[in-house]
Motif scaffolding. Structure first.
Motif, PDB file in Angstrom:
ATOM      1  N   GLU A 205     -10.367   8.138  67.546  1.00 20.96           N
ATOM      2  CA  GLU A 205      -9.516   6.947  67.733  1.00 20.96           C
ATOM      3  C   GLU A 205      -8.496   7.151  68.840  1.00 20.96           C
ATOM      4  O   GLU A 205      -8.234   6.252  69.645  1.00 20.96           O
ATOM      5  CB  GLU A 205      -8.801   6.600  66.423  1.00 20.96           C
ATOM      6  N   LEU A 206      -7.905   8.337  68.882  1.00 20.31           N
ATOM      7  CA  LEU A 206      -6.923   8.629  69.917  1.00 20.31           C
ATOM      8  C   LEU A 206      -7.560   8.646  71.304  1.00 20.31           C
ATOM      9  O   LEU A 206      -6.968   8.178  72.280  1.00 20.31           O
ATOM     10  CB  LEU A 206      -6.241   9.973  69.634  1.00 20.31           C
ATOM     11  N   ARG A 207      -8.778   9.159  71.397  1.00 18.31           N
ATOM     12  CA  ARG A 207      -9.484   9.141  72.686  1.00 18.31           C
ATOM     13  C   ARG A 207      -9.715   7.708  73.139  1.00 18.31           C
ATOM     14  O   ARG A 207      -9.459   7.368  74.301  1.00 18.31           O
ATOM     15  CB  ARG A 207     -10.817   9.886  72.591  1.00 18.31           C
ATOM     16  N   SER A 208     -10.166   6.866  72.244  1.00 14.18           N
ATOM     17  CA  SER A 208     -10.407   5.468  72.599  1.00 14.18           C
ATOM     18  C   SER A 208      -9.115   4.796  73.049  1.00 14.18           C
ATOM     19  O   SER A 208      -9.088   4.066  74.046  1.00 14.18           O
ATOM     20  CB  SER A 208     -11.002   4.731  71.388  1.00 14.18           C
ATOM     21  N   TYR A 209      -8.029   5.070  72.323  1.00 20.70           N
ATOM     22  CA  TYR A 209      -6.748   4.428  72.635  1.00 20.70           C
ATOM     23  C   TYR A 209      -6.260   4.846  74.016  1.00 20.70           C
ATOM     24  O   TYR A 209      -5.867   3.996  74.842  1.00 20.70           O
ATOM     25  CB  TYR A 209      -5.714   4.795  71.578  1.00 20.70           C
ATOM     26  N   PHE A 210      -6.268   6.145  74.290  1.00 11.53           N
ATOM     27  CA  PHE A 210      -5.666   6.622  75.534  1.00 11.53           C
ATOM     28  C   PHE A 210      -6.577   6.454  76.751  1.00 11.53           C
ATOM     29  O   PHE A 210      -6.078   6.280  77.870  1.00 11.53           O
ATOM     30  CB  PHE A 210      -5.216   8.074  75.380  1.00 11.53           C
ATOM     31  N   THR A 211      -7.871   6.494  76.571  1.00 15.61           N
ATOM     32  CA  THR A 211      -8.736   6.206  77.719  1.00 15.61           C
ATOM     33  C   THR A 211      -8.591   4.739  78.123  1.00 15.61           C
ATOM     34  O   THR A 211      -8.609   4.415  79.321  1.00 15.61           O
ATOM     35  CB  THR A 211     -10.208   6.531  77.405  1.00 15.61           C
ATOM     36  N   VAL A 247      -5.874  12.699  83.112  1.00 17.52           N
ATOM     37  CA  VAL A 247      -4.713  11.919  82.684  1.00 17.52           C
ATOM     38  C   VAL A 247      -4.768  11.679  81.181  1.00 17.52           C
ATOM     39  O   VAL A 247      -3.746  11.785  80.474  1.00 17.52           O
ATOM     40  CB  VAL A 247      -4.640  10.584  83.443  1.00 17.52           C
ATOM     41  N   TYR A 248      -5.935  11.367  80.674  1.00 19.32           N
ATOM     42  CA  TYR A 248      -6.097  11.148  79.231  1.00 19.32           C
ATOM     43  C   TYR A 248      -5.659  12.374  78.436  1.00 19.32           C
ATOM     44  O   TYR A 248      -4.909  12.260  77.456  1.00 19.32           O
ATOM     45  CB  TYR A 248      -7.549  10.807  78.903  1.00 19.32           C
ATOM     46  N   PHE A 249      -6.100  13.559  78.858  1.00 19.91           N
ATOM     47  CA  PHE A 249      -5.755  14.759  78.103  1.00 19.91           C
ATOM     48  C   PHE A 249      -4.253  15.063  78.169  1.00 19.91           C
ATOM     49  O   PHE A 249      -3.681  15.582  77.203  1.00 19.91           O
ATOM     50  CB  PHE A 249      -6.569  15.963  78.600  1.00 19.91           C
ATOM     51  N   LEU A 250      -3.616  14.719  79.273  1.00 19.05           N
ATOM     52  CA  LEU A 250      -2.168  14.895  79.350  1.00 19.05           C
ATOM     53  C   LEU A 250      -1.449  13.953  78.391  1.00 19.05           C
ATOM     54  O   LEU A 250      -0.522  14.357  77.670  1.00 19.05           O
ATOM     55  CB  LEU A 250      -1.671  14.644  80.782  1.00 19.05           C
ATOM     56  N   ALA A 251      -1.857  12.695  78.369  1.00 23.09           N
ATOM     57  CA  ALA A 251      -1.220  11.723  77.481  1.00 23.09           C
ATOM     58  C   ALA A 251      -1.436  12.099  76.018  1.00 23.09           C
ATOM     59  O   ALA A 251      -0.506  12.009  75.194  1.00 23.09           O
ATOM     60  CB  ALA A 251      -1.778  10.328  77.766  1.00 23.09           C
TER      61      ALA A 251
END
Length: 415
Positions: A205-211, A247-251
């Motif tokens: 879910e977090l991956r979907s949100y931040f990507t 950028v996703y992994f930083l966020a």
């Protein structure tokens, strides 16, 4: 040559200690168990393999040495498909800043930037405003009898601060906070299969949100760190998909670090203040004592009690043979009570000379330490300045964790 290997009987003997750590009593006060661990030596066997390190000086040395590495993607893949290290959530975490080794770590840390003075000053204004609002809510609840500091203030302040900085909709923050609590299981010492399943689902879910967030910021950049990270990564990485992934992994990393460890730091520091009421009036009379109180709270009961590292090559650690790629668990919670580092270590003393590993050390020293400290300083200063002393309505309870401490409740009343 003074080198020892660890007999299996010693490993079995350590099992009961960790079983006790997982009980409600062990969570409420793990420090007598840590004392037993220290009595087994500065380096002792972990029940599941590898070693436990309880000496402050040894933990500090390992954290600062380039000879000890993070359990990165390469190492996790070598553990095999059936291990917790290859769960989807664990593989995802292996690409975040805390799990990288040089040169990848150097590159990503440079891209992340730092919480410089300007950023901290801007965030400070947000933290002060949010803190005042949360303490308004706390006071209102206290007038009715009692309030849970964790849910009213401790968990709300860091999510509001980091959400404002990242430019996240406030309506999204409660769900992100709940996802974070589930996600952290994959970073625990020995997660169960059901905990890993929760972590895997939360991570997805977090991956979907931040990507999606990165995609929207690329389309409509603003004055926020995500937009700036996109510019930075574009200059470093010609492949746009890889840049967006960076950028996703930083966020993701910033959110997880801010919500989980900082929230517990704030609640635990407040618990210590309530348990030592003589310090309430002292801090109110002399705000310059607040930073020392916070540093002692970080030593006395840090948000993270275990940090793991991998040996880069065969070596000997305090007489114990460690093989290349073998894991050592730095028992920071035990090391902070090491009597060879601190006199009378079980006494809470905000006037003692600071010294702790709560923010790790070396190249992996916590990126968000300035923000976490600032939040704690503002909160304690406002709390003792606005409210009369608080008292416990009941003893708090803790989540069944070993590595990442989490207060589940801190029910207080006016004293």
């Amino acid at each position: 040559m003074g080198v020892t290997t660890i007999p299996s009987s010693d490993r079995r003997a350590a099992v009961s200690l960790f079983s006790r750590l997982r009980t409600a009593k062990g969570q409420a006060d793990p420090f007598p168990i840590y004392a037993e661990l220290r009595s087994r030596g500065a380096v002792s066997p972990a029940p599941w393999g590898g070693s436990l390190v309880t000496s402050f000086d040894l933990c500090d040395r390992v954290l600062r040495s380039r000879q000890w590495l993070e359990p990165d993607k390469r190492w996790r893949e070598k553990q095999g498909p059936g291990t917790r290290w290859n769960a989807p959530s664990s593989r995802e975490m292996s690409s975040t800043l805390p799990a990288l080794n040089p040169p990848d770590h150097t590159r990503v840390r440079r891209a992340a930037g730092a919480f410089d003075r300007t950023t901290i000053e801007r965030l400070g204004r947000t933290v002060e405003r949010v803190t005042d609002g949360l303490l308004d809510s706390l006071e209102e609840r206290l007038r009715s009898g009692e309030a849970d500091f964790v849910t009213t203030v401790g968990e709300e302040l860091p999510v509001a601060a980091i959400g404002d900085w990242l430019g996240l909709p406030s309506a999204d923050l409660p769900h992100l906070r709940n996802l974070t609590h589930d996600q952290v299981f994959t970073q625990e010492l020995l997660p169960s299969a059901s905990q890993l399943a929760l972590s895997d689902a939360a991570t997805a879910e977090l991956r979907s949100y931040f990507t999606d967030l990165v995609r929207r910021r690329r389309e409509r950049p603003g004055d926020d760190p995500v937009s700036r990270w996109i510019e930075t990564w574009d200059a470093m990485e010609p492949d746009r998909d890889k840049a967006d992934e960076g950028v996703y992994f930083l966020a993701l990393f910033v959110l997880l670090a801010a919500l989980e460890t900082t929230a517990n730091m704030l609640s635990t520091t407040t618990l210590l203040l309530v348990e030592h009421p003589e310090w309430w009036d002292r801090l109110a009379a002399d705000p310059d004592l607040v930073p020392g109180f916070v540093e002692e709270a970080l030593r006395y009961d840090a948000p993270t009690h275990v940090i793991s590292r991998i040996a880069a090559r065969d070596c000997v650690l305090d007489g114990t043979e460690i093989r290349k790629d073998e894991m050592v668990h730095l028992m920071v919670g035990a090391a902070h009570r090491d009597p060879s580092r601190h006199s009378d270590p079980d006494r809470f003393d905000p006037l003692r000379t600071p010294g702790h590993l709560a923010f790790s050390g070396g190249i992996h020293y916590c990126l968000g330490a300035p923000l976490a400290r600032m939040e704690a300083h503002v909160l304690l200063g406002r709390l003792v300045g606005r409210l009369p002393r608080l008292a416990l309505a009941r003893r708090p309870s803790w989540a069944p964790r070993v590595a990442f401490r989490r207060l589940l409740n801190l029910d207080v009343t006016l004293a």
